[in-house]
Design a protein around this motif. Sequence first.
Motif, PDB file in Angstrom:
ATOM      1  N   VAL A  19      -6.385  30.502 -17.776  1.00 27.59           N
ATOM      2  CA  VAL A  19      -5.034  31.863 -17.455  1.00 27.59           C
ATOM      3  C   VAL A  19      -5.639  31.898 -19.635  1.00 27.59           C
ATOM      4  O   VAL A  19      -5.481  30.164 -19.752  1.00 27.59           O
ATOM      5  CB  VAL A  19      -3.534  31.287 -17.169  1.00 27.59           C
TER       6      VAL A  19
ATOM      7  N   SER B  76       5.976  22.339 -14.574  1.00 27.59           N
ATOM      8  CA  SER B  76       5.749  23.086 -15.620  1.00 27.59           C
ATOM      9  C   SER B  76       4.931  22.340 -17.105  1.00 27.59           C
ATOM     10  O   SER B  76       5.689  21.967 -17.183  1.00 27.59           O
ATOM     11  CB  SER B  76       6.748  23.735 -15.867  1.00 27.59           C
TER      12      SER B  76
ATOM     13  N   VAL C 217      -5.339  28.097 -21.444  1.00 27.49           N
ATOM     14  CA  VAL C 217      -5.188  27.362 -20.548  1.00 27.49           C
ATOM     15  C   VAL C 217      -6.032  26.142 -19.575  1.00 27.49           C
ATOM     16  O   VAL C 217      -6.715  27.472 -18.667  1.00 27.49           O
ATOM     17  CB  VAL C 217      -3.816  27.267 -19.667  1.00 27.49           C
TER      18      VAL C 217
ATOM     19  N   TRP D 126      -5.483  18.536 -18.100  1.00 29.99           N
ATOM     20  CA  TRP D 126      -6.247  19.814 -18.997  1.00 29.99           C
ATOM     21  C   TRP D 126      -5.627  19.801 -20.352  1.00 29.99           C
ATOM     22  O   TRP D 126      -6.010  18.817 -20.188  1.00 29.99           O
ATOM     23  CB  TRP D 126      -4.416  20.448 -18.714  1.00 29.99           C
TER      24      TRP D 126
ATOM     25  N   THR E 203      -1.954  32.796 -22.054  1.00 33.21           N
ATOM     26  CA  THR E 203      -0.772  32.633 -22.267  1.00 33.21           C
ATOM     27  C   THR E 203      -0.251  32.771 -23.733  1.00 33.21           C
ATOM     28  O   THR E 203      -0.732  32.163 -24.382  1.00 33.21           O
ATOM     29  CB  THR E 203       0.435  32.498 -21.301  1.00 33.21           C
TER      30      THR E 203
ATOM     31  N   SER F 170       4.448  21.964 -20.621  1.00 34.21           N
ATOM     32  CA  SER F 170       4.612  22.281 -21.816  1.00 34.21           C
ATOM     33  C   SER F 170       4.497  22.038 -22.598  1.00 34.21           C
ATOM     34  O   SER F 170       3.736  20.984 -22.957  1.00 34.21           O
ATOM     35  CB  SER F 170       5.964  22.575 -21.960  1.00 34.21           C
TER      36      SER F 170
ATOM     37  N   THR G  56       4.170  27.435 -21.916  1.00 35.02           N
ATOM     38  CA  THR G  56       4.821  27.117 -20.400  1.00 35.02           C
ATOM     39  C   THR G  56       3.658  27.180 -20.089  1.00 35.02           C
ATOM     40  O   THR G  56       2.953  28.671 -19.689  1.00 35.02           O
ATOM     41  CB  THR G  56       5.985  26.799 -20.034  1.00 35.02           C
ATOM     42  N   TYR G  57       3.254  26.777 -18.988  1.00 35.73           N
ATOM     43  CA  TYR G  57       2.346  27.652 -17.970  1.00 35.73           C
ATOM     44  C   TYR G  57       2.434  26.619 -16.017  1.00 35.73           C
ATOM     45  O   TYR G  57       3.051  25.517 -16.448  1.00 35.73           O
ATOM     46  CB  TYR G  57       0.880  27.264 -18.045  1.00 35.73           C
ATOM     47  N   SER G  58       3.057  27.512 -15.107  1.00 35.17           N
ATOM     48  CA  SER G  58       3.123  26.887 -14.099  1.00 35.17           C
ATOM     49  C   SER G  58       1.698  26.732 -12.967  1.00 35.17           C
ATOM     50  O   SER G  58       1.871  27.924 -12.004  1.00 35.17           O
ATOM     51  CB  SER G  58       4.349  26.815 -13.427  1.00 35.17           C
ATOM     52  N   PRO G  59       0.633  25.693 -13.084  1.00 36.38           N
ATOM     53  CA  PRO G  59       0.232  25.821 -11.658  1.00 36.38           C
ATOM     54  C   PRO G  59       0.359  26.468 -10.272  1.00 36.38           C
ATOM     55  O   PRO G  59      -0.440  25.791  -9.709  1.00 36.38           O
ATOM     56  CB  PRO G  59      -0.237  24.600 -12.295  1.00 36.38           C
TER      57      PRO G  59
ATOM     58  N   SER H 211       2.227  32.381 -24.083  1.00 35.67           N
ATOM     59  CA  SER H 211       3.968  31.278 -23.802  1.00 35.67           C
ATOM     60  C   SER H 211       3.340  30.285 -24.245  1.00 35.67           C
ATOM     61  O   SER H 211       2.407  29.500 -24.732  1.00 35.67           O
ATOM     62  CB  SER H 211       4.795  31.408 -22.527  1.00 35.67           C
TER      63      SER H 211
END
Length: 854
Positions: A537, A511, A525, A557, A539, A513, A543-546, A541
């Motif tokens: 993406v 995850s 992102v 990233w 967002t 962050s 956080t980002y879950s690939p 948020s």
Amino acid sequence: MKNYYIFLFTILLSFFTKSQVSSSYIFSETTGTYSAIVGGTQLVTTTGGATSHDIDGSYFTLPLGSQFTFNGVTITAINMTGDGSIWLNPGTTTTGNGVTGPIASTATAVGVISGLGMDLRSTALASQVYERRWQDVGSEVVFQWQNAARFGQSTVERFSFQIRVNKTTSEVKIVYGNMTTIAASTTYQPVVGLRGSVNTDYNNRRLTGTVPDATPNWGAPNGTTAGTSNAHTVRFTATATCFPSSGLIFVWTLQSCVGPTTPTITATSPTTANLSWTASSSNPSSGYEWELRTSGAGGSGATGLAASGTVGAGVLSSSASSLTPQATYTLYVRSNCTGLYSAWVGGTAVQLPPTNNDCSGAVSVTVNPGLTCTSTTNGDSRGATQSQTACAGSGADDDVWFSFVATSTSHIITVTPGTMSDVVFQVFGGNCSGLTSLGCVDATAGTSIEETTISSLTVSATYYIRVHSYSATNGTKGTFTICIKTTPTPSCISSPTSPTNLSTNQSLTPSLSWPTATYATSYDVYFGTTLPGTPTVNTTSTTYSPGTLLEGTTYYWKIVPKNSVGDATGCSTWSFTTLTPPINDNPSGAIALTISNTVSYVTYTNLYSTNTTTESTPSCASYAGEDVWFKVTLPQYLTSLDFDTQTGDITDGGMAIYRGTPGSLIEIQCDDDNSANGLMSYISRTDFMEYETIYIRVWEYGGGTTGTFGISVTSPQPLPVELLYFEGDEYPSFNSLKWSTASENNSDYFRIERSVDGEIWETVGIRPASGNSTSKINYSYLDSFKNFVIHYYRLVQVDIDGKYTTYGPILLDNRKENKKIIKYVNLLGQEVNENYKGMFFEIYEDGSMKKIIR
């Protein structure tokens, strides 16, 4: 002459009938002598310290010669109450009984005169005679309370007072007598004054200063002032001698020229107002004079006089202009009875609205170019009136308006309370004839600052701000300050939160962050094995879950904060590398363990292992993943095995054994803490089958800890051959193969097989075995070759009954180039030394390797 008096009486009666006590009686005070009456009619009495006559009253009718006029009405009946007041022509014979706030009371009566209107009773002081008495003494009718006391203070207090009404002039006097040992209590405080037929018509008294006064004084000069509420009282306590002295006289004199009532100011704009009043009962022939003042009483001179004027007879209104916005004015009016003037009558003070009372008068606010409030605008809601319903709370009755021209697509609006309590503000687009709400801000309370960011604005467009207090309570209105700041483009983030830049051995399901970027409303992102040219993406948020990533792979990233103003520029690219799980991370890669007759732990690790998803969850030891797999194949005749684990980095383990095929394994047994090694696991079974492969699963109890542990597989049954190692060395034209056994049982011979591809094998030699042995025996074999290639060897141990077990293969590199060994690594990729026990690899300087089993 008789006819003249009848005519005059008729005129006066008409005058009185239309009057109000608030305007027709003028108050004054003087001093004299309190003279107790002893004649007339004694209504009630008690002696000897008895306390009574608390809430009673004495109703009686006045004889024709004792009747008097009050407020234009002839008084024929009285209720003289125990609580210090007389009720004139009361609605019933008990009207007023028990009423301790007679002027505020709505009980029916032509009028009320209150001398000390509070909860009274007879004194309890010994030998004192309490009485209520009335007497017609000729020119006056006198009503007397003798030796009374406040409820709750009757054992220490006694005082006397009279109400006197002049039968000819209707003048009302309250005369105070002896005040003996007044208590310091403030529980009961008296109402003093007159009430008309309704409680909104009153002419009462109150102390002039804040209660308690620093120097309270009932008497002259100006010890009391006119009450502005029908509930006002006069302080009565021994503290600072705050009670009337004997002989103090309050006087209410009936005017011959009566003033108007209810002077009223109605603001028509921030600088203009309409003035009105209710006609005087005197119908003054020369009309009225009026003054509009910011200070001072009517007729007190030029100081505080804002405007003045006169109107003719019957005219009950006027107007004023060129007034000061938000200034507080009081209207005073008096009657002009052709040279005879009434007293000035004042109305309720009114504060005019501010210039920005409505949207059309919005005050322009300067927009600051950055985040510093260099320019601010002061506001004040006092005097404002409501233009729209409240967007929060109930206090929009004091809303005021401001405007600004947007210099950016996003601005920060801050409203800081001054004297206003609990600020609310609303932002609008459009124009004053068609406003669209963009937001209502009420995030805090009290004196806290309200702030919001308004985005998606149109540069150069005008926007409006409406500010008001949350509550409709008058005391919440007041001052405040507005600041409008310009939202900047967000800055780049200096470093990620997780994974950190250039980190290795990261989860395959990470995850990502990062910290919040100030002023950012979202984040682009960018993510991939190479950095993509467009965002992966966007967002809101942090956080980002690939998803699930490739093992042992470097990913790149970048986070670009953005808002409606723009995107951050020059943001850094970060990277991390995923972990490479151990070879035995899943059952398909299970490491083969050697069965021994003696316990010998081999050290392994679950470092970088993942969760096995192809098999069911173990039935014990709080499985949470991070497991590794092993396997053993039982030789002929062997059906009993003991599985044991030993502490290392892991001190609390779980273990389960399975049979079947990877992907559909069936659990045989699960154990938590049965090992003799602390909280480690141990399983012993005797129901296995010959040649069966058993899978062993090991994990840390509850998860979260990875590291080393030991494992051993033994059998209580004798093994045909217990092989210690099988290895080889290269030479220019042959290979030297070596192996060693710890024990042998019915062992016939060893067959050495060779292959160049690891698939097709040929027998290159035979070595006889020792048959039966319980001590270490060393074997060797030299194999000549003709082809300079990589050779694979395996060792086949054959028993006397023809059954066999295969060991290996091992690799020997017989290519002609000379290669230097640079390191040794085990199956987990961990570097070991050349004396390592188990399977490992020699790594050469050209990147090739050779498998060694020892």
